[in-house]
Design an enzyme around this catalytic site. Structure first.
Site, PDB file in Angstrom:
ATOM      1  N   PRO A   1      93.656  -5.058 -46.232  1.00 35.80           N
ATOM      2  CG  PRO A   1      92.059  -3.706 -45.285  1.00 35.80           C
ATOM      3  CD  PRO A   1      93.504  -4.102 -45.019  1.00 35.80           C
TER       4      PRO A   1
ATOM      5  CE1 TYR B   1      90.396 -16.424 -33.903  1.00 32.67           C
ATOM      6  CE2 TYR B   1      87.930 -16.789 -34.103  1.00 32.67           C
ATOM      7  CZ  TYR B   1      89.340 -16.977 -34.837  1.00 32.67           C
ATOM      8  OH  TYR B   1      89.393 -17.322 -36.017  1.00 32.67           O
TER       9      TYR B   1
ATOM     10  CG  PHE C   1      91.459 -12.626 -43.602  1.00 34.14           C
ATOM     11  CD1 PHE C   1      90.659 -12.247 -42.366  1.00 34.14           C
ATOM     12  CD2 PHE C   1      92.793 -12.929 -43.539  1.00 34.14           C
ATOM     13  CE1 PHE C   1      91.270 -12.318 -41.279  1.00 34.14           C
ATOM     14  CE2 PHE C   1      93.398 -12.822 -42.027  1.00 34.14           C
ATOM     15  CZ  PHE C   1      92.600 -12.541 -41.001  1.00 34.14           C
ATOM     16  N   PRO C   2      87.749 -12.553 -46.604  1.00 32.53           N
ATOM     17  CG  PRO C   2      85.262 -11.848 -46.465  1.00 32.53           C
ATOM     18  CD  PRO C   2      86.370 -12.505 -45.605  1.00 32.53           C
ATOM     19  CG  LEU C   3      87.626  -6.428 -48.596  1.00 27.34           C
ATOM     20  CD1 LEU C   3      87.063  -6.582 -50.241  1.00 27.34           C
ATOM     21  CD2 LEU C   3      86.388  -5.289 -48.236  1.00 27.34           C
ATOM     22  N   GLY C   4      90.379  -9.576 -47.730  1.00 24.89           N
ATOM     23  CA  GLY C   4      91.895  -9.284 -47.404  1.00 24.89           C
ATOM     24  C   GLY C   4      92.337  -9.399 -45.965  1.00 24.89           C
ATOM     25  N   GLY C   5      91.497  -9.295 -44.934  1.00 29.52           N
ATOM     26  CA  GLY C   5      91.896  -9.457 -43.852  1.00 29.52           C
ATOM     27  C   GLY C   5      92.557  -8.028 -43.074  1.00 29.52           C
ATOM     28  CG  PHE C   6      95.127  -8.833 -39.779  1.00 22.69           C
ATOM     29  CD1 PHE C   6      94.279  -8.376 -38.679  1.00 22.69           C
ATOM     30  CD2 PHE C   6      95.380 -10.223 -39.692  1.00 22.69           C
ATOM     31  CE1 PHE C   6      93.620  -8.965 -37.796  1.00 22.69           C
ATOM     32  CE2 PHE C   6      94.764 -10.941 -39.020  1.00 22.69           C
ATOM     33  CZ  PHE C   6      94.084 -10.494 -37.824  1.00 22.69           C
TER      34      PHE C   6
END
Length: 294
Positions: free
Chosen positions: A220, A63, A213-218
């Site tokens: 959403p 990262y 990515f609990p909300l979809g990440g890149f």
């Protein structure tokens, strides 16, 4: 009892960690590449996370690269005795920021030593091997050689525990025949539910599953049902997504990431959110629709 304690704890390696942790990926610059726009804000988020009770931080030396680990060391070293830092190896970045495999023995060894140096540690609590047969998701491929390198590093005392990331069920089974696996970290959320069976199987054996990515990440998640549930509960969509994951299985450990102290507090407050049965039913239909679409 603080908010985060209401989420409960689970065993990760030889430690019990709170089920709501923190993922440091977003502390790097845009595209997880280069330095943060606001270094002071990044340091503040890390200090606030620990102050609020987070004792599980997920990071990687790719990262940035080398950015988030340096921030973690600057913000938190010397580390609290109960803080578990989990890192990942198996990938590297080129000059343009592309994600490339780094699976050779030399690359893996170098990555472990880089993580030790940049985090200021003598031993790494947990090192996840990220499979890179497909950068976008799990794909079959033989992990025996890289895992044997990690087993050697574990024997040498540089790693306490080995985990897996971006892997298939078969790879998990094969790896567990080689050495103890401390956790599995894959993309999983309300819509992306390919790992349902794996989560339940790991739970039976007391192994944590760490969804990212609990909300979809890149990309959403765009879900009217999710938005409606959030509005009805006076919560954010991310809080609802986190609360659903906490209820989904006891072995799920969460590492929602953010570069904002406001969003950090919101995310951790999801531990207080109680999802009524009708909300759960509505959210389950999102997953079923996503499965049908695939």
């Amino acid at each position: 009892m603080s908010s985060i304690d209401r989420a409960g704890s689970y065993q990760l390696g030889e430690r019990s960690v709170r089920r709501l942790g923190y993922g440091a990926m977003q502390l790097a610059g845009p595209g997880v590449f280069g330095p943060p726009r606001d270094r002071g804000a990044a340091l503040a988020v890390l200090r606030e996370a620990v102050a609020l009770g987070v004792n599980h931080i997920d990071t990687s030396d790719f990262y940035g690269p080398h950015i988030t680990n340096g921030l973690i060391r600057e913000a938190l070293h010397p580390y609290a005795g109960d803080l578990t830092i989990v890192t990942k190896i198996g990938a590297r970045r080129d000059a343009q920021g592309a994600w490339l495999p780094a699976f050779s023995k030399d690359a893996l060894r170098q990555a472990v030593h880089d993580n030790l140096r940049n985090l200021g540690l003598d031993v790494l609590d947990v090192v996840n091997l990220r499979a890179m047969f497909d950068v976008h998701g799990p794909a079959e491929g033989d992990l025996e050689e890289p895992l044997s390198v990690l087993a050697e590093l574990r024997q040498e005392g540089l790693i306490r525990h080995v985990g897996l990331s971006n892997v298939t069920p078969r790879q998990v089974e094969d790896a567990r025949r080689m050495l103890p696996i401390a956790c599995v970290q894959n993309m999983y959320n309300l819509v992306h539910r390919n790992d349902d069976a794996m989560i339940d199987a790991l739970a039976r054996d007391g192994i944590p599953y760490v969804p990212f990515f609990p909300l979809g990440g890149f990309s959403p998640l765009q879900s009217e049902a999710l938005s409606n549930v959030a509005r009805d509960l006076d919560a954010t969509p991310m809080q609802v997504a986190i609360a659903w994951l906490l209820r989904r299985a006891p072995n799920i450990l969460l590492i929602p990431g953010t570069s904002s102290t406001l969003h950090l507090r919101e995310n951790l407050a999801a531990a207080d959110l109680v999802l009524p049965d009708e909300a759960m039913a509505s959210l389950e239909r999102i997953g079923n629709a996503g499965a049908a679409a695939h």
